[in-house]
Design an enzyme around this catalytic site. Structure first.
Site, PDB file in Angstrom:
ATOM      1  N   ASP A 178      -2.628   6.707   2.860  1.00  0.00           N
ATOM      2  CA  ASP A 178      -2.045   7.786   2.056  1.00  0.00           C
ATOM      3  C   ASP A 178      -0.762   7.355   1.326  1.00  0.00           C
ATOM      4  O   ASP A 178      -0.156   8.150   0.606  1.00  0.00           O
ATOM      5  CB  ASP A 178      -1.752   9.010   2.942  1.00  0.00           C
ATOM      6  CG  ASP A 178      -0.831   8.680   4.114  1.00  0.00           C
ATOM      7  OD1 ASP A 178      -0.306   7.538   4.152  1.00  0.00           O
ATOM      8  OD2 ASP A 178      -0.644   9.539   4.986  1.00  0.00           O
TER       9      ASP A 178
ATOM     10  N   ASP B  24       0.646 -11.688   6.240  1.00  0.00           N
ATOM     11  CA  ASP B  24       1.195 -10.778   5.224  1.00  0.00           C
ATOM     12  C   ASP B  24       2.494 -10.131   5.719  1.00  0.00           C
ATOM     13  O   ASP B  24       3.168  -9.445   4.952  1.00  0.00           O
ATOM     14  CB  ASP B  24       0.184  -9.696   4.837  1.00  0.00           C
ATOM     15  CG  ASP B  24      -0.375  -8.960   6.033  1.00  0.00           C
ATOM     16  OD1 ASP B  24      -0.968  -9.626   6.902  1.00  0.00           O
ATOM     17  OD2 ASP B  24      -0.207  -7.734   6.127  1.00  0.00           O
ATOM     18  N   ASN B  25       2.828 -10.351   6.973  1.00  0.00           N
ATOM     19  CA  ASN B  25       4.097  -9.834   7.502  1.00  0.00           C
ATOM     20  C   ASN B  25       5.084 -10.965   7.765  1.00  0.00           C
ATOM     21  O   ASN B  25       6.054 -10.788   8.491  1.00  0.00           O
ATOM     22  CB  ASN B  25       3.865  -9.057   8.801  1.00  0.00           C
ATOM     23  CG  ASN B  25       3.154  -7.734   8.543  1.00  0.00           C
ATOM     24  OD1 ASN B  25       3.211  -7.210   7.443  1.00  0.00           O
ATOM     25  ND2 ASN B  25       2.496  -7.212   9.547  1.00  0.00           N
TER      26      ASN B  25
ATOM     27  N   ARG C 266      14.838  -0.207   1.711  1.00  0.00           N
ATOM     28  CA  ARG C 266      15.290  -1.414   2.392  1.00  0.00           C
ATOM     29  C   ARG C 266      15.692  -2.525   1.432  1.00  0.00           C
ATOM     30  O   ARG C 266      15.304  -2.515   0.261  1.00  0.00           O
ATOM     31  CB  ARG C 266      14.240  -1.882   3.401  1.00  0.00           C
ATOM     32  CG  ARG C 266      12.945  -2.329   2.793  1.00  0.00           C
ATOM     33  CD  ARG C 266      11.937  -2.608   3.905  1.00  0.00           C
ATOM     34  NE  ARG C 266      10.762  -3.270   3.381  1.00  0.00           N
ATOM     35  CZ  ARG C 266       9.670  -3.475   4.079  1.00  0.00           C
ATOM     36  NH1 ARG C 266       9.578  -3.088   5.334  1.00  0.00           N
ATOM     37  NH2 ARG C 266       8.631  -4.094   3.533  1.00  0.00           N
TER      38      ARG C 266
ATOM     39  N   LYS D 297       9.931   2.069   1.083  1.00  0.00           N
ATOM     40  CA  LYS D 297       8.715   2.135   1.903  1.00  0.00           C
ATOM     41  C   LYS D 297       8.333   3.599   2.105  1.00  0.00           C
ATOM     42  O   LYS D 297       9.191   4.432   2.391  1.00  0.00           O
ATOM     43  CB  LYS D 297       8.989   1.462   3.254  1.00  0.00           C
ATOM     44  CG  LYS D 297       7.765   1.337   4.140  1.00  0.00           C
ATOM     45  CD  LYS D 297       8.054   0.336   5.230  1.00  0.00           C
ATOM     46  CE  LYS D 297       6.900   0.218   6.207  1.00  0.00           C
ATOM     47  NZ  LYS D 297       7.175  -0.800   7.231  1.00  0.00           N
TER      48      LYS D 297
ATOM     49  N   GLY E 157       0.819  -1.215   0.000  1.00  0.00           N
ATOM     50  CA  GLY E 157       0.000   0.000   0.000  1.00  0.00           C
ATOM     51  C   GLY E 157       0.847   1.257   0.000  1.00  0.00           C
ATOM     52  O   GLY E 157       0.362   2.353  -0.264  1.00  0.00           O
TER      53      GLY E 157
ATOM     54  N   ARG F 113       5.708 -12.867   0.740  1.00  0.00           N
ATOM     55  CA  ARG F 113       5.130 -13.170   2.054  1.00  0.00           C
ATOM     56  C   ARG F 113       4.246 -14.400   1.972  1.00  0.00           C
ATOM     57  O   ARG F 113       3.808 -14.774   0.869  1.00  0.00           O
ATOM     58  CB  ARG F 113       4.277 -11.965   2.497  1.00  0.00           C
ATOM     59  CG  ARG F 113       5.078 -10.677   2.584  1.00  0.00           C
ATOM     60  CD  ARG F 113       4.281  -9.505   2.020  1.00  0.00           C
ATOM     61  NE  ARG F 113       5.137  -8.321   1.822  1.00  0.00           N
ATOM     62  CZ  ARG F 113       5.377  -7.414   2.739  1.00  0.00           C
ATOM     63  NH1 ARG F 113       4.801  -7.522   3.918  1.00  0.00           N
ATOM     64  NH2 ARG F 113       6.161  -6.391   2.495  1.00  0.00           N
TER      65      ARG F 113
HETATM   66  P1  AMP Z   1       0.998  -3.510   8.101  1.00  0.00           P
HETATM   67  O1  AMP Z   1       0.080  -3.819   9.236  1.00  0.00           O
HETATM   68  O2  AMP Z   1       1.902  -2.338   8.334  1.00  0.00           O
HETATM   69  O3  AMP Z   1       1.737  -4.704   7.636  1.00  0.00           O
HETATM   70  O4  AMP Z   1       0.072  -3.037   6.884  1.00  0.00           O
HETATM   71  C1  AMP Z   1      -1.003  -3.795   6.384  1.00  0.00           C
HETATM   72  C2  AMP Z   1      -1.392  -3.306   5.014  1.00  0.00           C
HETATM   73  O5  AMP Z   1      -1.711  -1.912   5.060  1.00  0.00           O
HETATM   74  C3  AMP Z   1      -0.306  -3.443   3.958  1.00  0.00           C
HETATM   75  O6  AMP Z   1      -0.929  -3.794   2.776  1.00  0.00           O
HETATM   76  C4  AMP Z   1       0.304  -2.059   3.887  1.00  0.00           C
HETATM   77  O7  AMP Z   1       0.895  -1.783   2.644  1.00  0.00           O
HETATM   78  C5  AMP Z   1      -0.926  -1.187   4.118  1.00  0.00           C
HETATM   79  N1  AMP Z   1      -0.591   0.137   4.666  1.00  0.00           N
HETATM   80  C6  AMP Z   1      -0.058   0.430   5.881  1.00  0.00           C
HETATM   81  N2  AMP Z   1       0.098   1.748   6.022  1.00  0.00           N
HETATM   82  C7  AMP Z   1      -0.324   2.325   4.878  1.00  0.00           C
HETATM   83  C8  AMP Z   1      -0.404   3.673   4.396  1.00  0.00           C
HETATM   84  N3  AMP Z   1      -0.020   4.708   5.140  1.00  0.00           N
HETATM   85  N4  AMP Z   1      -0.905   3.871   3.162  1.00  0.00           N
HETATM   86  C9  AMP Z   1      -1.298   2.855   2.394  1.00  0.00           C
HETATM   87  N5  AMP Z   1      -1.258   1.567   2.779  1.00  0.00           N
HETATM   88  C10 AMP Z   1      -0.769   1.295   4.003  1.00  0.00           C
HETATM   89 MG    MG Z   2       2.923  -5.346   6.365  1.00  0.00          MG
END
Ligand code: AMP
Ligand code: MG
Length: 473
Positions: free
Chosen positions: A114, A241-242, A165, A102, A81, A172
């Site tokens: 965003d 997904d992580n 990074r 990132k 995202g 994943r």
């Molecule tokens: P995370 O919990 O950080 O692994 O994020 C879960 C999902 O939300 C992933 O698909 C990320 O790419 C997306 N995501 C997290 N923060 C943002 C952001 N600020 N804008 C767009 N997508 C985000």
């Molecule tokens: Mg993630």
């Protein structure tokens, strides 16, 4: 810089072409020279600068599509995202690494986000990934940090930033879930082939490539989590997904390094039920692997998949035991199994600082317990334990000082305490990066004494209890 675009060649079902959208007045604020050297990246070349900062578009940069189980529930459509995969680069040994930015701006998978990251979270990720690497824990690495004058809104307005990074892979568990649950068999097969070729080439030439690759993934995951447990690392958001298919720690959000020993500790304040609490991490690893295995239920029988998963527990346990034996200067699992459980009970009852305890244990002199006893309330209990410990070490004829030296090479003096990260972030937000660089330098060699930096080895002051970490980054 010789970028390859192997993942991009998989086709449109796997990603969307996405370019980095530079931030307002973006500027490079930190660069990892030794990592760059190992990848033969010359940061001073104009072309590299332009490419890495996003000011010159790369025709094949992309955001990846994936799915994932988040806090137990399945989300069929996630994806990068706010991340852009620039491509892959080979190190001096011809091993491929992803270059991934990132906070690069909105992508087709941003949903309501965003697409941005803030300086605070990029610094947290930079520090954590380098600290983990220095502790020999597989992790994505930080290559460069960009600050900016763009405001990004979270709970408060913050400085937008980007983190470049590097990882062996960004695939994943959720990548496989995405294609499996959409019934996209062809894409699933392509992804299997891709991973075999690029990450598990030894399995490709074996008699059962998929099975052997999955056993390797299970083992790598088990080793990774054993290392987290031994060092006291808590990931915070162990969603599928992580979880990386290449066994690396990925996506640093509300992570934490254990300070006072608390097995139920959940650093993520949004994790209300403690699903990802420290002591649950080994179990969650298996749960996530189980999700992954389901994706191959058309390729392998249930019994074959169960047999693959059965490698997890013994592998994790034996790797953890090896690490804990080294941390305690022991050489026999029997010794460990009699000494470790009562020790952990004492640490828990005393909420003793996990890192400080093991560092002091490395410095223990025969019969001189005072350094450690001064750390606890119940001196009697720890004295009894130390006497048993000492006699075990003597009984097995360990050479005391040589073992102590070895113990210091596995028990860090410095870990990334949350309050330390907090302090350097406050300074960086004021434009002062010196505290960040100093902390980074110490964390890069966490087993050294760094006598002039003793303050950074101290336990958190009381006010720190009010510091919270959440997913907001
Ligand atoms: P995370 O919990 O950080 O692994 O994020 C879960 C999902 O939300 C992933 O698909 C990320 O790419 C997306 N995501 C997290 N923060 C943002 C952001 N600020 N804008 C767009 N997508 C985000
Ligand atoms: Mg993630």
């Amino acid at each position: 810089m010789n970028l390859e675009h192997n993942f991009a060649k998989l086709g449109d079902a796997f990603s969307s072409k996405t370019r980095i959208q530079p931030l307002f007045k973006q500027a490079l604020v930190e660069f990892n020279q030794s990592l760059a050297t190992s990848l033969s990246i010359d940061i001073h070349s104009t072309q590299t600068k332009q490419l890495l900062s996003g000011h010159q578009a790369l025709s094949d940069s992309l955001s990846m599509v994936y799915a994932g189980h988040q806090f137990g529930g399945f989300s069929p459509q996630l994806g990068d995202g706010r991340g852009v995969l620039l491509g892959e680069i080979r190190d001096q040994h011809s091993v491929l690494y992803d270059l991934h930015m990132k906070g690069a701006g909105p992508t087709p998978y941003s949903r309501r986000g965003d697409g941005r990251a803030v300086l605070r979270s990029c610094i947290r990720e930079y520090l954590a990934s380098e600290a983990m690497a220095a502790l020999s824990i597989p992790s994505t690495r930080a290559l460069a940090l960009y600050g900016s004058q763009e405001t990004v809104y979270r709970e408060r307005p913050e400085e937008g930033a980007m983190l470049l990074r590097v990882a062996e892979g960004h695939i994943r568990f959720g990548h496989f879930e995405c294609f499996f649950y959409q019934g996209k068999q062809k894409e699933l097969d392509q992804l299997i082939e891709y991973c075999l070729m690029h990450y598990y080439p030894d399995c490709l030439s074996s008699n059962a490539p998929l099975q052997n690759m999955l056993i390797e993934v299970v083992k790598r995951t088990a080793h990774l989590i054993a290392k987290w447990q031994a060092v006291g690392f808590q990931h915070g958001v162990m969603n599928t997904d992580n979880f990386s298919f290449t066994g690396e720690t990925i996506d640093y959000g509300p992570y934490g390094f254990m300070e006072g020993y608390e097995p139920d500790w959940a650093c993520n304040h949004s994790d209300y039920e403690g699903r990802y609490a420290f002591s649950r991490q080994p179990g969650v690893g298996l749960w996530n692997l189980n999700c992954l295995m389901r994706c191959f239920s058309k390729h392998l029988s249930k019994n074959q998949l169960i047999a693959i998963l059965q490698h997890y527990e013994p592998e994790l346990q034996s790797h953890y035991d090896q690490l804990m034996m080294k941390k305690m200067g022991l050489n026999d699992p029997e010794q460990l199994h009699t000494l470790l459980p009562p020790l952990l009970s004492i640490l828990k009852a005393e909420k003793m600082d996990y890192t400080i305890f093991f560092r002091l244990l490395s410095q223990l002199r025969k019969g001189e317990f005072s350094l450690l006893l001064d750390e606890v309330v119940d001196r009697n209990q720890l004295t009894q334990w130390l006497m048993r410990y000492e006699s075990e070490r003597i009984r097995h004829g360990n050479e005391w000082s040589a073992i102590s030296e070895k113990m210091k090479q596995i028990n860090p003096k410095f870990i990334l305490r949350n309050y330390l990260a907090h302090d350097v972030i406050l300074a960086a937000e004021q434009g002062n990066y010196l505290p960040f660089r100093h902390l980074l330098e110490v964390l890069n060699t966490p087993f050294n004494e760094h006598e002039t930096s003793n303050l950074l080895a101290q336990r958190a002051p009381n006010w720190v209890k009010s510091l919270e970490v959440s997913c907001s980054s």
